[in-house]
Scaffold this motif. Structure first.
Motif, mmCIF file in Angstrom:
data_model
loop_
_atom_site.group_PDB
_atom_site.id
_atom_site.type_symbol
_atom_site.label_atom_id
_atom_site.label_comp_id
_atom_site.label_asym_id
_atom_site.label_seq_id
_atom_site.Cartn_x
_atom_site.Cartn_y
_atom_site.Cartn_z
ATOM 1 N N PHE A 172 0.854 -1.180 0.050
ATOM 2 C CA PHE A 172 0.124 -0.007 -0.064
ATOM 3 C C PHE A 172 0.940 1.149 -0.211
ATOM 4 C CE2 PHE A 172 -3.702 -2.309 1.973
ATOM 5 C CZ PHE A 172 -4.239 -2.558 0.687
ATOM 6 N N MET A 186 2.214 2.286 -3.497
ATOM 7 C CA MET A 186 1.068 2.615 -4.201
ATOM 8 C C MET A 186 0.778 4.125 -3.926
ATOM 9 S SD MET A 186 -1.736 -0.184 -4.438
ATOM 10 C CE MET A 186 -1.630 -1.688 -5.762
ATOM 11 N N VAL A 209 0.805 7.426 -6.266
ATOM 12 C CA VAL A 209 -0.176 8.408 -6.486
ATOM 13 C C VAL A 209 0.304 9.932 -5.972
ATOM 14 C CG1 VAL A 209 -2.679 9.091 -5.893
ATOM 15 C CG2 VAL A 209 -1.897 6.768 -6.143
ATOM 16 N N VAL A 220 -8.142 4.113 -13.638
ATOM 17 C CA VAL A 220 -7.486 3.830 -12.417
ATOM 18 C C VAL A 220 -8.536 2.673 -11.482
ATOM 19 C CG1 VAL A 220 -6.894 4.757 -10.154
ATOM 20 C CG2 VAL A 220 -6.550 6.132 -12.168
ATOM 21 N N ARG A 221 -9.861 2.911 -11.823
ATOM 22 C CA ARG A 221 -10.496 1.715 -10.969
ATOM 23 C C ARG A 221 -10.068 0.364 -11.587
ATOM 24 N NH1 ARG A 221 -16.363 0.628 -10.414
ATOM 25 N NH2 ARG A 221 -16.296 -1.278 -9.159
ATOM 26 N N LEU A 222 -9.846 0.326 -12.591
ATOM 27 C CA LEU A 222 -9.316 -1.224 -12.908
ATOM 28 C C LEU A 222 -8.180 -1.720 -12.587
ATOM 29 C CD1 LEU A 222 -10.380 -0.739 -16.708
ATOM 30 C CD2 LEU A 222 -11.533 -2.354 -14.951
ATOM 31 N N THR A 223 -7.143 -0.804 -11.853
ATOM 32 C CA THR A 223 -5.948 -1.312 -11.338
ATOM 33 C C THR A 223 -6.205 -1.862 -10.009
ATOM 34 O OG1 THR A 223 -5.377 0.807 -10.248
ATOM 35 C CG2 THR A 223 -4.879 0.625 -12.696
ATOM 36 N N PRO A 224 -5.121 -2.333 -9.454
ATOM 37 C CA PRO A 224 -5.252 -3.083 -7.793
ATOM 38 C C PRO A 224 -5.425 -2.003 -7.102
ATOM 39 C CG PRO A 224 -3.345 -3.884 -9.140
ATOM 40 C CD PRO A 224 -3.841 -2.773 -9.728
ATOM 41 N N LEU A 225 -4.998 -0.638 -7.086
ATOM 42 C CA LEU A 225 -5.300 0.406 -6.317
ATOM 43 C C LEU A 225 -6.679 0.785 -5.457
ATOM 44 C CD1 LEU A 225 -3.611 2.902 -5.251
ATOM 45 C CD2 LEU A 225 -4.650 4.153 -7.077
ATOM 46 N N PRO A 226 -6.772 0.521 -4.379
ATOM 47 C CA PRO A 226 -7.596 0.572 -3.883
ATOM 48 C C PRO A 226 -8.468 2.216 -4.100
ATOM 49 C CG PRO A 226 -6.466 -0.299 -2.213
ATOM 50 C CD PRO A 226 -5.581 0.157 -3.355
ATOM 51 N N TYR A 265 -6.161 5.800 -3.451
ATOM 52 C CA TYR A 265 -6.201 6.844 -4.434
ATOM 53 C C TYR A 265 -6.621 8.183 -4.044
ATOM 54 C CZ TYR A 265 -6.845 9.203 -9.110
ATOM 55 O OH TYR A 265 -6.718 10.065 -10.206
#
Lengths: 305, 250
Positions: free
Chosen positions: B4, B7, B11, B92-98, B102
């Motif tokens: 986390f 990531m 961002v 961004v929604r399609l990435t593993p980033l919660p 973000y």
């Protein structure tokens, strides 16, 4: 890791309703590793709904979708899936390279930057502001973004819209190479010739259900008829005479060009040549994917059955 | 899986770069507040007494508050709405980033840039007019204005939930101007009509700049200012979280 026969995607009676309106399903299907599948269907057939359920962007109202044995919309799932959906404008203030580096940084085993730039054909634009790219370049950048995590499953919704012919060719070569390397590709497209040329498997959706699932060749032979095309050499013969020939299902004519549809062209050709009608310029036509698609979905009103 | 923290830092880095390169940020968060500050302080004279202090420092706090509210609304809030419209949020929604991470990265970059803005505005004014405040006053004002910008970031998140991005721009700019004028950031509240004063003293913008004005006069932010800011922050955070949850439930 994992076993090779593992079914990558399993849709089990998957269903989506919006209120009383059924947008999809129930749909049951499975996909294996390394397949390129084209998802075809007229507008409103449920393609986008299927894609968004598969990606966990919407929740099903019935059944389930599992990818790599996982529920979609988990982080572990997203780490292995790349997708290119509707047109998107990159965030302003970042260069092409910075956009790709940003997405790469979110995955556990990112694809090298140089490969992403090559895949998108944006090597020369790496230092340019992403927001200044043209429509086609943006589409290619989205493609590179979808590859950023070196995904096992790639989902592409109308990927070649806004691409020029050259970009399109390069794009499909890339897709074939990725599938050859073991990646599974699921795509929707309006360009049926592209689907025919690239896809190992074609799934046709209509009214929210799968109406056909198989290879392009199987789909064509099951859903559409072959035909014999010729020119009348000795004046116009009445349609009734053609209708009496064995196996004729449909007759089309344009001045003295006649087209007879049948599922047994050999027999019909024999009967035609020995039937006393003077013809020339005979061609035997295989059905096109377009014809098969139209018959299956009754999409266009112009085609009579 | 990517940790986390890594990531979050990506961002933060990307968003900070975007903010600092934005012409809107340079114009509305730096050039305009500085320009208006020198205009107001120059017209009135920086040494002219006002509310237990002088125009030179009083207006500096007002314009810094104006700048940071503007960044929260324009660079954070309105931008969220645009990112959704343009499909960037979808990528961004399609990435593993919660989604929460973000947002956290974006908030952190906004707050980081806010601190940098204070570090530009305060010395610029101090150098030009030779402003004299004690070190603790500079520090207390900076800290108060910095932390006090959080409720406005929460308000910005609500702006970001506005579906139509162009409407978000209109609402955001209107709200910024209303909060600035009626909250006494352009002109001290005392010179405004009585009815506007009655409304203005309850506005979060007034409580925000007011805490710093109190420090200038030798005091400290009072309880009412703190309560208004905390209350606003909490209410807007709850509403925008609720809207976010509603959107996810499709």
């Amino acid at each position: 890791m994992g076993n090779h026969n593992e079914n990558l995607i399993v849709l089990d009676r998957l269903e989506k309703k919006y209120g009383a309106v059924r947008a999809l399903g129930p749909v049951t299907a499975e996909w294996r590793r390394g397949e390129i599948t084209a998802l075809l269907g007229p507008n409103g057939a449920g393609k986008s709904t299927l894609v968004s359920l598969l990606l966990g962007l919407r929740r099903p109202t019935g059944g389930r979708a599992a990818v790599f044995g996982m529920e979609p919309d988990t982080r572990a799932f997203r780490d292995r899936v790349g997708a290119m959906l509707q047109e998107s404008k990159p965030a302003d203030g970042l260069t092409v390279k910075e956009v790709l580096e940003f997405f790469r940084s979110l995955y556990s085993r990112p694809m090298p930057l140089a490969r992403l730039l090559a895949a998108a054909g944006l090597e020369k634009e790496a230092g340019k502001a992403a927001s200044s790219l043209s429509g086609g370049q943006r589409r290619r950048l989205s493609f590179a973004v979808s590859l950023a995590g070196d995904p096992d499953l790639l989902v592409l919704d109308e990927p070649t819209v806004a691409m020029d012919v050259e970009s399109r060719e390069r794009f499909w070569d890339m897709i074939k190479a990725l599938a050859a390397a073991g990646k599974t590709v699921l795509l929707t497209t309006h360009y049926l010739e592209e689907a025919d040329a690239v896809a190992d498997r074609i799934v046709v959706l209509s009214g929210g259900r799968i109406v056909s699932d198989g290879t392009a060749a199987a789909l064509k032979s099951s859903a559409a008829l072959k035909s014999i095309l010729f020119e009348e050499a000795g004046g116009r013969a009445p349609d009734e005479r053609y209708a009496l020939l064995p196996g004729v299902v449909r007759i089309e004519r344009e001045a003295n060009r006649v087209r007879l549809y049948t599922d047994d062209t050999d027999r019909l050709l024999h009967a035609l040549l020995s039937g006393g009608i003077a013809v020339r310029g005979i061609e035997v036509r295989e059905p096109t994917l377009e014809e098969a698609f139209r018959r299956l979905t009754n999409a266009e009103g112009g085609e009579q059955a | 899986m990517k940790p986390f923290l890594k990531m979050f830092l990506s961002v933060w880095k990307a968003e900070t770069l975007r903010l600092l390169r934005s012409p809107f940020f340079l114009l509305f968060s730096l050039a305009m507040p500085l320009g208006f500050y020198f205009l107001f302080a120059g017209l009135n004279g920086p040494d002219k007494p006002l509310a237990g202090t002088t125009w030179g420092v009083y207006s500096l706090m007002s314009m810094t508050a104006f700048s940071l509210i503007g960044t929260a609304f324009g660079q954070f809030g309105i931008r969220l709405s645009y990112e959704r419209r343009d499909g960037w949020a979808g990528l961004v929604r399609l990435t593993p980033l919660p989604a929460g991470l973000y947002l956290a990265g974006k908030i952190a970059s906004t707050l980081g840039v806010n601190l940098a803005v204070i570090a530009v505005l305060f010395p610029s004014a101090a150098l030009v007019y030779g402003l004299e405040l004690s070190a603790w006053q500079w520090a207390a004002c900076a800290l108060w204005l910095w932390l006090g910008s959080v409720p406005f970031v929460a308000m910005g998140a609500l702006l970001g939930a506005v579906r139509n991005a162009d409407a978000a721009v209109g609402i955001g700019n209107g709200l910024l101007m209303a909060l600035a004028v009626a909250g006494g950031l352009w002109m001290p509240l005392e010179v405004l009509p009585g009815w506007l004063q009655a409304v203005g003293k309850w506005l979060p913008s007034h409580a925000y700049a007011g805490g710093a004005w109190n420090v200038l006069a030798g005091g400290a932010p009072d309880l009412r200012q703190l309560a208004i800011l905390l209350g606003c922050g909490a209410v807007f955070m709850v509403i925008s979280t609720y809207i976010q949850k509603m959107k996810e439930a499709v």
